[in-house]
Structures are given as structure tokens and as C-alpha cells.
Motif scaffolding. Structure first.
Motif, PDB file in Angstrom:
ATOM      1  N   THR A  35      20.258  -7.809 -26.537  1.00 55.48           N
ATOM      2  CA  THR A  35      19.668  -6.968 -27.468  1.00 55.48           C
ATOM      3  C   THR A  35      19.760  -5.311 -26.954  1.00 55.48           C
ATOM      4  N   PRO A  36      20.473  -4.777 -27.753  1.00 56.34           N
ATOM      5  CA  PRO A  36      20.554  -3.352 -27.410  1.00 56.34           C
ATOM      6  C   PRO A  36      19.230  -2.711 -27.465  1.00 56.34           C
ATOM      7  N   GLY A  37      19.128  -1.994 -25.945  1.00 56.82           N
ATOM      8  CA  GLY A  37      17.716  -1.044 -25.928  1.00 56.82           C
ATOM      9  C   GLY A  37      16.753  -1.855 -25.259  1.00 56.82           C
ATOM     10  N   TYR A  38      16.968  -3.062 -25.080  1.00 60.43           N
ATOM     11  CA  TYR A  38      15.720  -3.703 -24.527  1.00 60.43           C
ATOM     12  C   TYR A  38      15.471  -3.600 -22.913  1.00 60.43           C
ATOM     13  N   LYS A  39      14.534  -3.283 -22.732  1.00 56.49           N
ATOM     14  CA  LYS A  39      14.123  -2.985 -21.318  1.00 56.49           C
ATOM     15  C   LYS A  39      13.594  -4.164 -20.518  1.00 56.49           C
ATOM     16  N   ALA A  40      14.041  -4.742 -19.591  1.00 55.22           N
ATOM     17  CA  ALA A  40      13.751  -5.967 -18.832  1.00 55.22           C
ATOM     18  C   ALA A  40      12.232  -5.577 -18.398  1.00 55.22           C
ATOM     19  N   ARG A  41      11.283  -6.508 -18.453  1.00 54.57           N
ATOM     20  CA  ARG A  41      10.115  -6.376 -17.791  1.00 54.57           C
ATOM     21  C   ARG A  41       9.682  -7.772 -16.837  1.00 54.57           C
ATOM     22  N   ASP A  42       8.539  -7.388 -15.996  1.00 54.59           N
ATOM     23  CA  ASP A  42       8.269  -8.112 -14.870  1.00 54.59           C
ATOM     24  C   ASP A  42       6.776  -7.741 -14.688  1.00 54.59           C
ATOM     25  N   ILE A  43       6.155  -8.690 -13.799  1.00 51.79           N
ATOM     26  CA  ILE A  43       4.962  -8.342 -13.237  1.00 51.79           C
ATOM     27  C   ILE A  43       5.027  -8.568 -11.773  1.00 51.79           C
ATOM     28  N   ASN A  44       4.448  -7.658 -11.171  1.00 48.76           N
ATOM     29  CA  ASN A  44       4.150  -7.841  -9.343  1.00 48.76           C
ATOM     30  C   ASN A  44       2.930  -9.061  -9.364  1.00 48.76           C
ATOM     31  N   PHE A  45       3.499 -10.011  -8.836  1.00 52.54           N
ATOM     32  CA  PHE A  45       2.601 -11.229  -8.667  1.00 52.54           C
ATOM     33  C   PHE A  45       1.762 -10.944  -7.597  1.00 52.54           C
ATOM     34  N   ARG A  46       1.895 -10.197  -6.548  1.00 47.84           N
ATOM     35  CA  ARG A  46       0.937  -9.826  -5.453  1.00 47.84           C
ATOM     36  C   ARG A  46      -0.150  -9.049  -6.118  1.00 47.84           C
ATOM     37  N   ASP A  47       0.240  -7.926  -7.112  1.00 48.04           N
ATOM     38  CA  ASP A  47      -0.685  -7.033  -7.550  1.00 48.04           C
ATOM     39  C   ASP A  47      -1.526  -7.722  -8.393  1.00 48.04           C
ATOM     40  N   VAL A  48      -0.992  -8.541  -9.234  1.00 49.05           N
ATOM     41  CA  VAL A  48      -1.658  -8.973 -10.492  1.00 49.05           C
ATOM     42  C   VAL A  48      -2.911  -9.919  -9.729  1.00 49.05           C
ATOM     43  N   LEU A  49      -2.363 -10.842  -8.750  1.00 48.29           N
ATOM     44  CA  LEU A  49      -3.343 -11.848  -8.154  1.00 48.29           C
ATOM     45  C   LEU A  49      -4.323 -11.254  -7.294  1.00 48.29           C
ATOM     46  N   ALA A  50      -4.192 -10.082  -6.659  1.00 48.50           N
ATOM     47  CA  ALA A  50      -4.936  -9.301  -6.096  1.00 48.50           C
ATOM     48  C   ALA A  50      -5.902  -8.845  -7.031  1.00 48.50           C
ATOM     49  N   GLN A  51      -5.708  -8.068  -8.127  1.00 50.63           N
ATOM     50  CA  GLN A  51      -6.528  -7.600  -9.175  1.00 50.63           C
ATOM     51  C   GLN A  51      -7.314  -8.888  -9.653  1.00 50.63           C
ATOM     52  N   ALA A  52      -6.942 -10.052  -9.764  1.00 50.87           N
ATOM     53  CA  ALA A  52      -7.631 -11.044 -10.304  1.00 50.87           C
ATOM     54  C   ALA A  52      -8.673 -11.647  -9.297  1.00 50.87           C
ATOM     55  N   ARG A  53      -8.357 -11.405  -8.080  1.00 50.95           N
ATOM     56  CA  ARG A  53      -9.409 -11.806  -6.985  1.00 50.95           C
ATOM     57  C   ARG A  53     -10.201 -10.637  -6.596  1.00 50.95           C
ATOM     58  N   GLY A  54     -10.138  -9.525  -7.453  1.00 51.86           N
ATOM     59  CA  GLY A  54     -10.980  -8.457  -7.140  1.00 51.86           C
ATOM     60  C   GLY A  54     -10.516  -7.493  -5.975  1.00 51.86           C
ATOM     61  N   GLY A  55      -9.399  -7.911  -5.422  1.00 55.05           N
ATOM     62  CA  GLY A  55      -8.934  -6.878  -4.387  1.00 55.05           C
ATOM     63  C   GLY A  55      -8.027  -5.838  -4.778  1.00 55.05           C
ATOM     64  N   SER A  56      -7.671  -4.951  -3.662  1.00 54.40           N
ATOM     65  CA  SER A  56      -6.805  -3.898  -3.969  1.00 54.40           C
ATOM     66  C   SER A  56      -5.426  -4.196  -4.144  1.00 54.40           C
ATOM     67  N   THR A  57      -4.764  -3.120  -4.906  1.00 51.34           N
ATOM     68  CA  THR A  57      -3.289  -3.314  -5.149  1.00 51.34           C
ATOM     69  C   THR A  57      -2.215  -2.626  -4.121  1.00 51.34           C
TER      70      THR A  57
END
Length: 130
Positions: A35-57
Motif C-alpha cells: 500500500t503506497p504511503g502506508y507507515k509500518a506500526r508497532d508497539i514497544n512491549f516493555r513500555d506498554v506492559l510497564a504502563q499496564a502494571r503502573g510502572g514507568s516507561t
């Protein structure tokens, strides 16, 4: 449910949820590889899990780290991946990188499922008094 059960199962359950969401994002990247112009996305697993657990990123210290994009996933950020080699049509999906990330994520997802199953079995043994 007693808090000790939550403590025993919570981390693995959250990890499974985050890894599942990451698999969806990586699959979307692969589906849009042409797909022209599509930007690949991702999540940073450690950051998301830290946020879910109430920790810092973690903070980025290099321009090659993930860059900020739109929010999503319960307080975690979906980020745009910086390509190793840009394409002429503006698409940043690198199929080989996405397949490698998807495979690694799948293995880690299965590991989290195995850990969760082990925790449940251990709790069941403890409840039975064995």
C-alpha cells in the motif's frame, strides 16, 4: 477473586493481551506491504506492559529507537517503525523485518501462555493440597 490469585496470574495475562494486540498490528503491516504511503506500526512491549502494571516507561536514547505516534492499547503508544531503507512510494513496511518480528512475537506469546498454564496448574495443586 482473591488478590493472591490476581498476583499469580496478572502479569502473564497482561503479557498475553499485549502480545495479541502486537500480533494484530504486525499482521496489519504485512497486509499493507504494497500500500503506497502506508507507515509500518508497532508497539514497544516493555513500555506498554510497564504502563499496564503502573510502572514507568523507558525513554529513547537513540534516533533509531521507536518514535512517537498515536496512542492506543489502553494507555500504551502505537509507534511508527523507522525503516532501514525507505521505499519510493512512501511505504515503510519491510516484509522481512515484519515477518521476523511477527515470528518472535508468536514465540513469546506461546511462552506467556505456557507460563500462565504453569501458574494455573500450580494454583490448582495448592488449592487441592497436593
Amino acid at each position: 477473586m482473591p488478590s493472591w490469585i490476581d498476583n499469580a496470574l496478572d502479569l502473564h495475562a497482561q503479557a498475553i493481551a499485549v502480545r495479541g494486540r502486537r500480533a494484530e498490528i504486525l499482521a496489519s503491516n504485512l497486509a499493507n506491504a504494497d500500500t503506497p504511503g502506508y507507515k509500518a506500526r508497532d508497539i514497544n512491549f516493555r513500555d506498554v506492559l510497564a504502563q499496564a502494571r503502573g510502572g514507568s516507561t523507558l525513554h529513547t536514547t537513540s534516533e533509531r529507537h521507536f518514535t512517537s505516534a498515536s496512542s492506543g492499547l489502553g494507555g500504551g503508544e502505537i509507534v511508527y517503525r523507522t525503516p532501514n531503507q525507505a521505499s519510493l512510494d512512501g511505504n515503510t513496511v519491510e516484509t522481512q523485518v515484519e515477518k521476523a518480528q511477527f515470528g518472535e512475537n508468536a514465540v513469546r506469546y506461546q511462552a506467556s501462555v505456557n507460563f500462565l498454564n504453569g501458574s494455573i496448574k500450580g494454583l490448582m495443586l495448592a488449592l487441592r493440597g497436593e
